[in-house]
Scaffold this motif. Structure first.
Motif, PDB file in Angstrom:
ATOM      1  N   LEU A  63      30.659 -25.652 161.528  1.00 58.30           N
ATOM      2  CA  LEU A  63      29.249 -25.816 161.886  1.00 58.30           C
ATOM      3  C   LEU A  63      28.467 -24.519 161.706  1.00 58.30           C
ATOM      4  CD1 LEU A  63      29.625 -28.103 165.018  1.00 58.30           C
ATOM      5  CD2 LEU A  63      28.716 -28.744 162.764  1.00 58.30           C
ATOM      6  N   ASN A  64      29.101 -23.380 161.990  1.00 53.43           N
ATOM      7  CA  ASN A  64      28.450 -22.091 161.767  1.00 53.43           C
ATOM      8  C   ASN A  64      28.145 -21.906 160.282  1.00 53.43           C
ATOM      9  OD1 ASN A  64      27.557 -19.442 162.757  1.00 53.43           O
ATOM     10  ND2 ASN A  64      29.239 -18.688 161.490  1.00 53.43           N
ATOM     11  N   GLU A  65      29.096 -22.235 159.434  1.00 54.93           N
ATOM     12  CA  GLU A  65      28.877 -22.130 157.989  1.00 54.93           C
ATOM     13  C   GLU A  65      27.806 -23.119 157.542  1.00 54.93           C
ATOM     14  OE1 GLU A  65      29.015 -20.902 154.093  1.00 54.93           O
ATOM     15  OE2 GLU A  65      29.798 -19.903 155.879  1.00 54.93           O
ATOM     16  N   LEU A  66      27.783 -24.303 158.144  1.00 54.76           N
ATOM     17  CA  LEU A  66      26.753 -25.292 157.833  1.00 54.76           C
ATOM     18  C   LEU A  66      25.366 -24.736 158.174  1.00 54.76           C
ATOM     19  CD1 LEU A  66      26.398 -28.255 156.837  1.00 54.76           C
ATOM     20  CD2 LEU A  66      26.468 -28.925 159.229  1.00 54.76           C
ATOM     21  N   ALA A  67      25.250 -24.106 159.335  1.00 52.93           N
ATOM     22  CA  ALA A  67      23.984 -23.505 159.744  1.00 52.93           C
ATOM     23  C   ALA A  67      23.546 -22.436 158.750  1.00 52.93           C
ATOM     24  CB  ALA A  67      24.098 -22.913 161.152  1.00 52.93           C
ATOM     25  N   MET A  68      24.473 -21.608 158.309  1.00 50.00           N
ATOM     26  CA  MET A  68      24.122 -20.540 157.364  1.00 50.00           C
ATOM     27  C   MET A  68      23.678 -21.117 156.022  1.00 50.00           C
ATOM     28  SD  MET A  68      24.349 -18.061 159.358  1.00 50.00           S
ATOM     29  CE  MET A  68      23.867 -16.825 158.192  1.00 50.00           C
ATOM     30  N   GLN A  69      24.343 -22.162 155.563  1.00 46.27           N
ATOM     31  CA  GLN A  69      23.945 -22.775 154.294  1.00 46.27           C
ATOM     32  C   GLN A  69      22.574 -23.436 154.402  1.00 46.27           C
ATOM     33  OE1 GLN A  69      26.745 -25.105 152.089  1.00 46.27           O
ATOM     34  NE2 GLN A  69      28.419 -23.685 152.480  1.00 46.27           N
ATOM     35  N   LEU A  70      22.287 -24.054 155.549  1.00 47.16           N
ATOM     36  CA  LEU A  70      20.976 -24.660 155.749  1.00 47.16           C
ATOM     37  C   LEU A  70      19.877 -23.597 155.780  1.00 47.16           C
ATOM     38  CD1 LEU A  70      21.877 -27.433 158.338  1.00 47.16           C
ATOM     39  CD2 LEU A  70      21.047 -27.796 155.996  1.00 47.16           C
ATOM     40  N   LEU A  71      20.144 -22.458 156.425  1.00 49.73           N
ATOM     41  CA  LEU A  71      19.179 -21.359 156.429  1.00 49.73           C
ATOM     42  C   LEU A  71      18.919 -20.847 155.014  1.00 49.73           C
ATOM     43  CD1 LEU A  71      20.166 -19.244 159.559  1.00 49.73           C
ATOM     44  CD2 LEU A  71      17.953 -20.314 159.108  1.00 49.73           C
ATOM     45  N   THR A  72      19.975 -20.681 154.250  1.00 54.51           N
ATOM     46  CA  THR A  72      19.835 -20.219 152.868  1.00 54.51           C
ATOM     47  C   THR A  72      19.016 -21.212 152.053  1.00 54.51           C
ATOM     48  OG1 THR A  72      21.921 -19.004 152.971  1.00 54.51           O
ATOM     49  CG2 THR A  72      21.131 -19.601 150.777  1.00 54.51           C
ATOM     50  N   LYS A  73      19.304 -22.495 152.226  1.00 52.72           N
ATOM     51  CA  LYS A  73      18.559 -23.546 151.521  1.00 52.72           C
ATOM     52  C   LYS A  73      17.084 -23.512 151.910  1.00 52.72           C
ATOM     53  CE  LYS A  73      18.575 -28.623 150.958  1.00 52.72           C
ATOM     54  NZ  LYS A  73      17.130 -28.713 150.937  1.00 52.72           N
ATOM     55  N   ALA A  74      16.808 -23.428 153.204  1.00 54.96           N
ATOM     56  CA  ALA A  74      15.422 -23.419 153.677  1.00 54.96           C
ATOM     57  C   ALA A  74      14.662 -22.208 153.139  1.00 54.96           C
ATOM     58  CB  ALA A  74      15.390 -23.431 155.207  1.00 54.96           C
ATOM     59  N   HIS A  75      15.286 -21.042 153.168  1.00 56.08           N
ATOM     60  CA  HIS A  75      14.607 -19.842 152.678  1.00 56.08           C
ATOM     61  C   HIS A  75      14.392 -19.900 151.178  1.00 56.08           C
ATOM     62  CE1 HIS A  75      13.880 -17.434 156.213  1.00 56.08           C
ATOM     63  NE2 HIS A  75      14.949 -18.008 156.701  1.00 56.08           N
ATOM     64  N   GLY A  76      15.302 -20.511 150.448  1.00 54.79           N
ATOM     65  CA  GLY A  76      15.093 -20.703 149.015  1.00 54.79           C
ATOM     66  C   GLY A  76      13.882 -21.586 148.749  1.00 54.79           C
ATOM     67  N   GLU A  77      13.710 -22.619 149.563  1.00 53.11           N
ATOM     68  CA  GLU A  77      12.560 -23.510 149.417  1.00 53.11           C
ATOM     69  C   GLU A  77      11.255 -22.804 149.806  1.00 53.11           C
ATOM     70  OE1 GLU A  77      13.656 -26.980 151.681  1.00 53.11           O
ATOM     71  OE2 GLU A  77      15.251 -27.494 150.272  1.00 53.11           O
ATOM     72  N   ILE A  78      11.298 -21.979 150.848  1.00 49.74           N
ATOM     73  CA  ILE A  78      10.125 -21.198 151.238  1.00 49.74           C
ATOM     74  C   ILE A  78       9.740 -20.253 150.101  1.00 49.74           C
ATOM     75  CG2 ILE A  78       9.305 -19.349 152.764  1.00 49.74           C
ATOM     76  CD1 ILE A  78      11.079 -20.673 154.981  1.00 49.74           C
ATOM     77  N   ASP A  79      10.724 -19.562 149.551  1.00 51.38           N
ATOM     78  CA  ASP A  79      10.470 -18.607 148.472  1.00 51.38           C
ATOM     79  C   ASP A  79       9.879 -19.299 147.250  1.00 51.38           C
ATOM     80  OD1 ASP A  79      11.631 -16.828 150.217  1.00 51.38           O
ATOM     81  OD2 ASP A  79      13.468 -16.546 149.040  1.00 51.38           O
ATOM     82  N   GLU A  80      10.399 -20.480 146.925  1.00 55.22           N
ATOM     83  CA  GLU A  80       9.922 -21.212 145.750  1.00 55.22           C
ATOM     84  C   GLU A  80       8.457 -21.597 145.886  1.00 55.22           C
ATOM     85  OE1 GLU A  80      10.846 -25.571 143.998  1.00 55.22           O
ATOM     86  OE2 GLU A  80      12.611 -24.290 144.293  1.00 55.22           O
ATOM     87  N   VAL A  81       8.049 -22.036 147.067  1.00 54.11           N
ATOM     88  CA  VAL A  81       6.670 -22.479 147.286  1.00 54.11           C
ATOM     89  C   VAL A  81       5.718 -21.298 147.452  1.00 54.11           C
ATOM     90  CG1 VAL A  81       5.159 -23.713 148.900  1.00 54.11           C
ATOM     91  CG2 VAL A  81       7.341 -24.712 148.226  1.00 54.11           C
ATOM     92  N   SER A  82       6.190 -20.267 148.157  1.00 51.74           N
ATOM     93  CA  SER A  82       5.293 -19.146 148.475  1.00 51.74           C
ATOM     94  C   SER A  82       5.231 -18.090 147.383  1.00 51.74           C
ATOM     95  CB  SER A  82       5.727 -18.478 149.790  1.00 51.74           C
ATOM     96  OG  SER A  82       6.959 -17.792 149.608  1.00 51.74           O
ATOM     97  N   GLY A  83       6.250 -18.042 146.521  1.00 48.17           N
ATOM     98  CA  GLY A  83       6.275 -17.018 145.488  1.00 48.17           C
ATOM     99  C   GLY A  83       6.673 -15.650 145.993  1.00 48.17           C
ATOM    100  N   ARG A  84       7.188 -15.591 147.189  1.00 50.67           N
ATOM    101  CA  ARG A  84       7.639 -14.307 147.741  1.00 50.67           C
ATOM    102  C   ARG A  84       9.014 -14.496 148.383  1.00 50.67           C
ATOM    103  NH1 ARG A  84       7.142 -14.523 153.192  1.00 50.67           N
ATOM    104  NH2 ARG A  84       5.720 -16.061 154.035  1.00 50.67           N
ATOM    105  N   THR A  85       9.616 -13.399 148.771  1.00 45.39           N
ATOM    106  CA  THR A  85      10.928 -13.465 149.388  1.00 45.39           C
ATOM    107  C   THR A  85      10.795 -13.533 150.893  1.00 45.39           C
ATOM    108  OG1 THR A  85      11.875 -12.183 147.579  1.00 45.39           O
ATOM    109  CG2 THR A  85      13.158 -12.284 149.613  1.00 45.39           C
ATOM    110  N   SER A  86      11.366 -14.574 151.485  1.00 48.81           N
ATOM    111  CA  SER A  86      11.351 -14.701 152.944  1.00 48.81           C
ATOM    112  C   SER A  86      12.578 -13.983 153.505  1.00 48.81           C
ATOM    113  CB  SER A  86      11.356 -16.175 153.352  1.00 48.81           C
ATOM    114  OG  SER A  86      12.499 -16.813 152.825  1.00 48.81           O
ATOM    115  N   HIS A  87      12.539 -13.710 154.782  1.00 45.28           N
ATOM    116  CA  HIS A  87      13.628 -12.976 155.422  1.00 45.28           C
ATOM    117  C   HIS A  87      14.189 -13.799 156.584  1.00 45.28           C
ATOM    118  CE1 HIS A  87      12.710  -9.477 153.043  1.00 45.28           C
ATOM    119  NE2 HIS A  87      11.426  -9.711 153.299  1.00 45.28           N
ATOM    120  N   PRO A  88      15.413 -14.315 156.409  1.00 48.78           N
ATOM    121  CA  PRO A  88      15.997 -15.136 157.475  1.00 48.78           C
ATOM    122  C   PRO A  88      16.296 -14.312 158.709  1.00 48.78           C
ATOM    123  CG  PRO A  88      17.579 -14.782 155.715  1.00 48.78           C
ATOM    124  CD  PRO A  88      16.286 -14.176 155.264  1.00 48.78           C
TER     125      PRO A  88
END
Length: 91
Positions: A63-88
């Protein structure tokens, strides 16, 4: 403000022998995306055989690894839409 209720179903499955427990975790997101992870636990030969403890450790690691993968996925989606790098924020 409109409120929406969304549900995620997380599945955990365990495989065990006398010394090892393996947990497989999977969440299916509303868009159909599946995120899958694994966690492992090993029992020291001098410890009592407590399968539930192995499941708790292996499950928590999956579950910890699942949480980390979901965070990575979410930040990738934020970066794609915003055009900048987000910081988890660390979990």
């Amino acid at each position: 403000m409109m409120h929406t209720t969304v549900g995620w179903h997380i599945e955990l499955e365990f495989q065990e022998d006398d010394q090892h427990t393996r947990a497989a975790a999977m969440v299916r997101l509303p868009d159909g995306t599946e995120v899958r992870t694994q966690g492992h636990a090993s029992r020291h030969h001098t410890d009592a055989n407590q399968p539930r403890v192995g499941e708790e450790v292996a499950g928590a690691r999956a579950l910890n690894e699942l949480a980390m993968q979901l965070l990575t996925k979410a930040h990738g989606e934020i970066d794609e839409v915003s055009g900048r790098t987000s910081h988890p924020i660390n979990v």
